[in-house]
Design a protein around this motif. Structure first.
Motif, PDB file in Angstrom:
ATOM      1  N   SER A   1       1.457   9.076  -6.114  1.00 37.03           N
ATOM      2  CA  SER A   1       1.786  10.479  -5.909  1.00 37.03           C
ATOM      3  C   SER A   1       2.844  10.954  -6.899  1.00 37.03           C
ATOM      4  O   SER A   1       2.812  12.100  -7.349  1.00 37.03           O
ATOM      5  CB  SER A   1       2.250  10.720  -4.476  1.00 37.03           C
ATOM      6  N   ALA A   2       3.767  10.084  -7.273  1.00 38.55           N
ATOM      7  CA  ALA A   2       4.749  10.448  -8.297  1.00 38.55           C
ATOM      8  C   ALA A   2       4.065  10.656  -9.639  1.00 38.55           C
ATOM      9  O   ALA A   2       4.385  11.590 -10.382  1.00 38.55           O
ATOM     10  CB  ALA A   2       5.819   9.373  -8.400  1.00 38.55           C
ATOM     11  N   LEU A   3       3.112   9.794  -9.966  1.00 38.77           N
ATOM     12  CA  LEU A   3       2.369   9.945 -11.222  1.00 38.77           C
ATOM     13  C   LEU A   3       1.518  11.208 -11.208  1.00 38.77           C
ATOM     14  O   LEU A   3       1.426  11.918 -12.212  1.00 38.77           O
ATOM     15  CB  LEU A   3       1.495   8.712 -11.459  1.00 38.77           C
ATOM     16  N   ALA A   4       0.928  11.517 -10.069  1.00 34.68           N
ATOM     17  CA  ALA A   4       0.099  12.715  -9.965  1.00 34.68           C
ATOM     18  C   ALA A   4       0.927  13.988 -10.108  1.00 34.68           C
ATOM     19  O   ALA A   4       0.407  15.023 -10.546  1.00 34.68           O
ATOM     20  CB  ALA A   4      -0.644  12.711  -8.638  1.00 34.68           C
ATOM     21  N   SER A   5       2.202  13.920  -9.763  1.00 37.35           N
ATOM     22  CA  SER A   5       3.037  15.114  -9.864  1.00 37.35           C
ATOM     23  C   SER A   5       3.262  15.534 -11.314  1.00 37.35           C
ATOM     24  O   SER A   5       3.618  16.682 -11.569  1.00 37.35           O
ATOM     25  CB  SER A   5       4.381  14.887  -9.175  1.00 37.35           C
ATOM     26  N   PHE A   6       3.065  14.630 -12.256  1.00 40.75           N
ATOM     27  CA  PHE A   6       3.209  14.974 -13.669  1.00 40.75           C
ATOM     28  C   PHE A   6       1.983  15.697 -14.215  1.00 40.75           C
ATOM     29  O   PHE A   6       2.023  16.241 -15.303  1.00 40.75           O
ATOM     30  CB  PHE A   6       3.472  13.724 -14.514  1.00 40.75           C
ATOM     31  N   GLN A   7       0.877  15.690 -13.468  1.00 44.81           N
ATOM     32  CA  GLN A   7      -0.367  16.367 -13.832  1.00 44.81           C
ATOM     33  C   GLN A   7      -0.831  15.982 -15.242  1.00 44.81           C
ATOM     34  O   GLN A   7      -1.104  16.830 -16.087  1.00 44.81           O
ATOM     35  CB  GLN A   7      -0.213  17.878 -13.715  1.00 44.81           C
TER      36      GLN A   7
ATOM     37  N   VAL B   1       0.849  -1.200   0.000  1.00 44.64           N
ATOM     38  CA  VAL B   1       0.000   0.000   0.000  1.00 44.64           C
ATOM     39  C   VAL B   1       0.881   1.245   0.000  1.00 44.64           C
ATOM     40  O   VAL B   1       0.604   2.221  -0.709  1.00 44.64           O
ATOM     41  CB  VAL B   1      -0.974  -0.018   1.201  1.00 44.64           C
ATOM     42  N   GLY B   2       1.952   1.223   0.749  1.00 41.76           N
ATOM     43  CA  GLY B   2       2.882   2.348   0.779  1.00 41.76           C
ATOM     44  C   GLY B   2       3.530   2.586  -0.576  1.00 41.76           C
ATOM     45  O   GLY B   2       3.637   3.727  -1.042  1.00 41.76           O
ATOM     46  N   TRP B   3       3.971   1.513  -1.229  1.00 42.45           N
ATOM     47  CA  TRP B   3       4.575   1.650  -2.564  1.00 42.45           C
ATOM     48  C   TRP B   3       3.553   2.141  -3.577  1.00 42.45           C
ATOM     49  O   TRP B   3       3.870   2.946  -4.460  1.00 42.45           O
ATOM     50  CB  TRP B   3       5.182   0.333  -3.031  1.00 42.45           C
ATOM     51  N   LEU B   4       2.320   1.668  -3.465  1.00 41.80           N
ATOM     52  CA  LEU B   4       1.266   2.119  -4.370  1.00 41.80           C
ATOM     53  C   LEU B   4       0.986   3.603  -4.167  1.00 41.80           C
ATOM     54  O   LEU B   4       0.825   4.349  -5.146  1.00 41.80           O
ATOM     55  CB  LEU B   4      -0.004   1.296  -4.137  1.00 41.80           C
ATOM     56  N   PHE B   5       0.953   4.054  -2.928  1.00 43.75           N
ATOM     57  CA  PHE B   5       0.763   5.473  -2.640  1.00 43.75           C
ATOM     58  C   PHE B   5       1.923   6.298  -3.194  1.00 43.75           C
ATOM     59  O   PHE B   5       1.718   7.366  -3.782  1.00 43.75           O
ATOM     60  CB  PHE B   5       0.634   5.687  -1.129  1.00 43.75           C
ATOM     61  N   LEU B   6       3.140   5.816  -3.025  1.00 43.23           N
ATOM     62  CA  LEU B   6       4.312   6.521  -3.520  1.00 43.23           C
ATOM     63  C   LEU B   6       4.298   6.627  -5.049  1.00 43.23           C
ATOM     64  O   LEU B   6       4.552   7.695  -5.617  1.00 43.23           O
ATOM     65  CB  LEU B   6       5.583   5.808  -3.046  1.00 43.23           C
TER      66      LEU B   6
END
Length: 55
Positions: A21-27, A13-18
């Protein structure tokens, strides 16, 4: 469930969240995200199919 299973689930779950969030940073738009997810799914599925034929 034993202790190691709980630790593995929490870590995944932690890796999935990480990764999320990295993917979301690309907008990126939803269509681009879906396209990238399908491409990665095809890469891993192809790898599993090739590995199953080699064994």
């Amino acid at each position: 469930m034993n202790d190691m299973t709980v630790i593995s689930v929490v870590a995944m779950v932690g890796w999935l969240f990480l990764a999320g969030s990295a993917l979301a940073s690309f907008q990126l738009g939803w269509s681009k995200v879906l396209q990238m997810a399908l491409v990665w799914f095809a890469i891993f599925a192809g790898g599993f199919v090739i590995a199953s034929f080699l064994m």
